[in-house]
Design a protein around this motif. Structure first.
Motif, PDB file in Angstrom:
ATOM      1  N   ARG A 275      51.504  20.852  40.028  1.00  0.00           N
ATOM      2  CA  ARG A 275      49.917  20.260  41.084  1.00  0.00           C
ATOM      3  C   ARG A 275      49.135  21.366  42.404  1.00  0.00           C
ATOM      4  NH1 ARG A 275      48.418  16.067  38.530  1.00  0.00           N
ATOM      5  NH2 ARG A 275      50.104  15.175  37.458  1.00  0.00           N
ATOM      6  N   SER A 276      49.468  22.600  41.160  1.00  0.00           N
ATOM      7  CA  SER A 276      48.644  23.931  42.822  1.00  0.00           C
ATOM      8  C   SER A 276      47.240  24.304  41.429  1.00  0.00           C
ATOM      9  CB  SER A 276      49.440  24.687  42.405  1.00  0.00           C
ATOM     10  OG  SER A 276      49.594  25.689  41.396  1.00  0.00           O
ATOM     11  N   ARG A 277      46.592  24.940  42.501  1.00  0.00           N
ATOM     12  CA  ARG A 277      44.905  24.958  42.170  1.00  0.00           C
ATOM     13  C   ARG A 277      45.151  27.040  42.245  1.00  0.00           C
ATOM     14  NH1 ARG A 277      41.826  20.917  41.264  1.00  0.00           N
ATOM     15  NH2 ARG A 277      42.435  19.444  42.059  1.00  0.00           N
ATOM     16  N   THR A 278      44.820  27.806  41.403  1.00  0.00           N
ATOM     17  CA  THR A 278      44.452  29.136  40.960  1.00  0.00           C
ATOM     18  C   THR A 278      42.637  29.366  40.974  1.00  0.00           C
ATOM     19  OG1 THR A 278      46.326  29.421  40.246  1.00  0.00           O
ATOM     20  CG2 THR A 278      45.226  31.211  40.686  1.00  0.00           C
ATOM     21  N   ARG A 279      42.168  30.550  41.975  1.00  0.00           N
ATOM     22  CA  ARG A 279      40.892  30.894  41.815  1.00  0.00           C
ATOM     23  C   ARG A 279      41.251  32.110  41.165  1.00  0.00           C
ATOM     24  NH1 ARG A 279      37.308  27.324  44.787  1.00  0.00           N
ATOM     25  NH2 ARG A 279      35.376  28.877  43.858  1.00  0.00           N
ATOM     26  N   TYR A 280      40.143  32.240  40.204  1.00  0.00           N
ATOM     27  CA  TYR A 280      40.349  34.106  39.029  1.00  0.00           C
ATOM     28  C   TYR A 280      38.723  34.182  39.342  1.00  0.00           C
ATOM     29  CZ  TYR A 280      43.763  31.816  36.262  1.00  0.00           C
ATOM     30  OH  TYR A 280      45.280  31.427  36.093  1.00  0.00           O
ATOM     31  N   PRO A 281      38.469  35.759  39.020  1.00  0.00           N
ATOM     32  CA  PRO A 281      37.125  35.983  39.380  1.00  0.00           C
ATOM     33  C   PRO A 281      36.812  35.507  38.664  1.00  0.00           C
ATOM     34  CG  PRO A 281      39.092  37.825  38.636  1.00  0.00           C
ATOM     35  CD  PRO A 281      39.882  36.379  38.449  1.00  0.00           C
ATOM     36  N   SER A 282      35.275  35.569  39.330  1.00  0.00           N
ATOM     37  CA  SER A 282      34.181  34.229  39.127  1.00  0.00           C
ATOM     38  C   SER A 282      33.284  35.006  37.810  1.00  0.00           C
ATOM     39  CB  SER A 282      33.104  34.354  40.463  1.00  0.00           C
ATOM     40  OG  SER A 282      33.918  33.223  40.917  1.00  0.00           O
ATOM     41  N   THR A 329      45.878  38.183  30.751  1.00  0.00           N
ATOM     42  CA  THR A 329      46.306  38.881  31.674  1.00  0.00           C
ATOM     43  C   THR A 329      46.531  40.058  32.456  1.00  0.00           C
ATOM     44  OG1 THR A 329      46.213  40.286  29.555  1.00  0.00           O
ATOM     45  CG2 THR A 329      48.125  37.955  28.900  1.00  0.00           C
ATOM     46  N   GLN A 330      45.139  40.657  31.772  1.00  0.00           N
ATOM     47  CA  GLN A 330      44.727  41.600  32.915  1.00  0.00           C
ATOM     48  C   GLN A 330      44.010  41.166  34.416  1.00  0.00           C
ATOM     49  OE1 GLN A 330      42.098  44.070  30.284  1.00  0.00           O
ATOM     50  NE2 GLN A 330      43.793  44.570  29.245  1.00  0.00           N
ATOM     51  N   GLY A 331      43.593  40.019  34.248  1.00  0.00           N
ATOM     52  CA  GLY A 331      42.755  39.162  35.561  1.00  0.00           C
ATOM     53  C   GLY A 331      41.774  39.959  35.510  1.00  0.00           C
ATOM     54  N   ALA A 332      40.828  40.118  34.746  1.00  0.00           N
ATOM     55  CA  ALA A 332      39.264  40.514  34.437  1.00  0.00           C
ATOM     56  C   ALA A 332      38.314  40.323  33.423  1.00  0.00           C
ATOM     57  CB  ALA A 332      39.059  42.390  34.884  1.00  0.00           C
ATOM     58  N   TRP A 333      36.780  40.131  34.222  1.00  0.00           N
ATOM     59  CA  TRP A 333      36.281  40.124  33.002  1.00  0.00           C
ATOM     60  C   TRP A 333      36.137  41.527  32.580  1.00  0.00           C
ATOM     61  CZ3 TRP A 333      34.563  35.778  31.272  1.00  0.00           C
ATOM     62  CH2 TRP A 333      34.896  34.559  31.965  1.00  0.00           C
ATOM     63  N   SER A 334      35.192  41.576  31.126  1.00  0.00           N
ATOM     64  CA  SER A 334      34.619  42.913  30.577  1.00  0.00           C
ATOM     65  C   SER A 334      33.750  42.381  29.853  1.00  0.00           C
ATOM     66  CB  SER A 334      35.795  43.324  29.453  1.00  0.00           C
ATOM     67  OG  SER A 334      35.949  42.064  29.258  1.00  0.00           O
ATOM     68  N   LYS A 335      32.931  43.212  30.411  1.00  0.00           N
ATOM     69  CA  LYS A 335      31.622  42.924  28.874  1.00  0.00           C
ATOM     70  C   LYS A 335      31.696  44.219  27.578  1.00  0.00           C
ATOM     71  CE  LYS A 335      27.587  41.653  31.229  1.00  0.00           C
ATOM     72  NZ  LYS A 335      26.657  41.786  31.866  1.00  0.00           N
ATOM     73  N   PRO A 336      31.353  43.304  26.427  1.00  0.00           N
ATOM     74  CA  PRO A 336      31.516  44.427  25.611  1.00  0.00           C
ATOM     75  C   PRO A 336      30.263  45.119  25.074  1.00  0.00           C
ATOM     76  CG  PRO A 336      32.634  42.392  24.750  1.00  0.00           C
ATOM     77  CD  PRO A 336      31.783  42.270  26.292  1.00  0.00           C
ATOM     78  N   SER A 337      30.374  46.178  24.479  1.00  0.00           N
ATOM     79  CA  SER A 337      29.414  47.105  23.550  1.00  0.00           C
ATOM     80  C   SER A 337      27.956  46.096  23.813  1.00  0.00           C
ATOM     81  CB  SER A 337      29.771  48.207  22.968  1.00  0.00           C
ATOM     82  OG  SER A 337      29.578  47.249  21.284  1.00  0.00           O
ATOM     83  N   ARG A 338      26.960  46.884  23.121  1.00  0.00           N
ATOM     84  CA  ARG A 338      25.902  45.622  23.042  1.00  0.00           C
ATOM     85  C   ARG A 338      25.867  45.338  21.706  1.00  0.00           C
ATOM     86  NH1 ARG A 338      21.020  46.544  26.036  1.00  0.00           N
ATOM     87  NH2 ARG A 338      19.804  46.407  24.287  1.00  0.00           N
TER      88      ARG A 338
END
Length: 425
Positions: A275-282, A329-338
């Protein structure tokens, strides 16, 4: 200053329950051919022209908006603004003469993305196709857009939404796949559209939404199908509607959504056991009407309507083909190539995972070309178009199926269609 061209050929607009027909001279357009054609016709017109409206149709509809002058609008079109001026426009439905109608673009030259190299392997023999006509689903009992939909065994549950009068709904209905029929269930305590829902161990968790005052809700409810009963739970920290929700293990992930016209970038999780909450990178970019899907634990955020940032406040919102990925698993956002971006920019569509692929269906966009784009060097696989092109749909994943439910075409749609996974011969 140059003079505006004037077209003296009189035009007419005639309405019926089946269609709206526009004629001028030898020109004839009908909503049976798609409302977008009429929207594009008026958007591309130059100068001054005249069309006689259908007063008798308005009178036969007790002078309410459903019988009023049709006004085709596309709220996501950044290049065209339609202005309607009349002395019979009211803030409510009674005695108003304008009938606004949404106009999705040519929708759904659907695509499938290969995810090999990003989220694991896939089976090469699988193909995606529409169900044959004899297996098409029964339409919704009440046409709606912005509903939540999810599978419960051999049933599909549809929760809330918005009707033709743009009023949020409290109705809940279940579709029995084997019997091919719909059944009403216990309604929500408060009408709501844009709910995000997941199910775990037979219980349905419905989060957020938007009520009648058009304000986002922080409501959390749980539905027990065996008891046909809704139970309130503690509120979520970020009120929003139209968010994406995923279940992974014991956690419900809630991503994005909107507050009014503004996008929400929050990414949160609720642990059902602790019953806990976690905030991740927006979310890295501010996009309204984006679509999200989770595949093999990786979250994909696709497309949408890019909103002006703090440093370019005066720029207009515009469609984008952005693809952003989050790996827990990495805890981060990534933007793939164009090269991995969607080739067609679109918003207000649905995305899902089917057979190890991310599928994008429906929506609004600037183009009508077939959708296929590269992901990790692999070409997208074009799919057959949906029989009923629309935006603001609900999607419901089921084993080997992705249901596309309701949405907006000329108005709220009751269409229920499915994309099916089958082995290649």
């Amino acid at each position: 200053m140059g003079k505006l061209p004037v077209d003296l050929t009189p035009g007419q607009i005639r309405c019926s329950k089946r269609e709206v027909v526009l004629t001028r001279g030898a020109e004839r357009l009908s909503t049976r051919e798609g409302a977008r054609k009429l929207y594009d016709y008026f958007s591309s017109s130059e100068g001054i022209g005249g069309f006689q409206d259908h007063f008798d149709w308005w009178a036969r509809n007790q002078f309410c908006s459903r019988g009023g002058k049709p006004l085709w609008i596309d709220p996501h079109d950044p290049n065209v603004h339609h202005i309607f001026i009349d002395d019979n426009i009211r803030l409510d439905d009674a005695d108003t003469i304008v009938h606004p109608q949404g106009s999705p673009s040519h929708v759904c030259d659907d695509l499938v993305q290969s995810q090999r190299g990003l989220v694991g392997g896939q089976r090469n023999l699988e193909k995606l196709h529409l169900l044959p006509p004899e297996r098409r689903q029964e339409p919704l009992p009440s046409a709606r857009a912005g509903a939540a939909a999810l599978a419960l065994g051999k049933q599909v549950l549809v929760v809330g939404g918005v009707d033709a009068a743009q009023s949020p709904l409290a109705s809940v209905e279940v579709y029995h796949v084997d019997e091919g029929k719909w059944e009403k269930k216990a309604a929500l305590a408060q009408p709501s559209m844009g709910i995000s829902a997941v199910q775990r161990d037979g219980a349905v968790y419905a989060r957020g939404g938007m009520g009648a005052p058009t304000s986002p809700q922080a409501l959390v409810r749980v539905y027990e199908p065996a008891k046909d009963h809704w139970q309130p739970l503690p509120s979520m920290p970020t009120p929003c509607y139209g968010a994406s929700a995923f279940l992974q293990g014991n956690k419900i992930f809630v991503l994005g959504g909107r507050q009014g016209k503004l996008p929400v970038t929050a990414f949160e999780a609720f642990d059902l056991e602790t019953r806990s909450r976690t905030r991740y990178p927006s979310l890295p970019s501010r996009r309204a009407f984006a679509a999200c899907a989770m595949a093999d634990g990786v979250v994909f955020s696709l497309g949408g309507l890019q909103q002006p940032g703090p440093h370019n406040f005066y720029s207009r919102p515009h469609f984008v083909n952005t693809v952003e990925m989050f790996d827990p698993t990495q805890g981060a956002w990534s933007k793939p190539s164009r090269a991995i971006r969607m080739r067609e920019k679109r918003a207000d569509f649905v995305a899902g995972c089917l057979g190890g692929r991310v599928v994008a269906v429906g929506g609004l966009g600037n183009q009508s070309c077939p959708l296929d784009f590269a992901l990790s060097g692999k070409k997208g696989e074009p799919l057959p178009p949906m029989p009923t092109g629309r935006c603001s749909c609900s999607s419901c994943p089921a084993p080997s199926l992705l249901f596309i439910i309701g949405g907006v075409a000329q108005g709220p749609s009751g269409a229920v269609e499915a994309l099916c996974l089958r082995e290649a011969p």
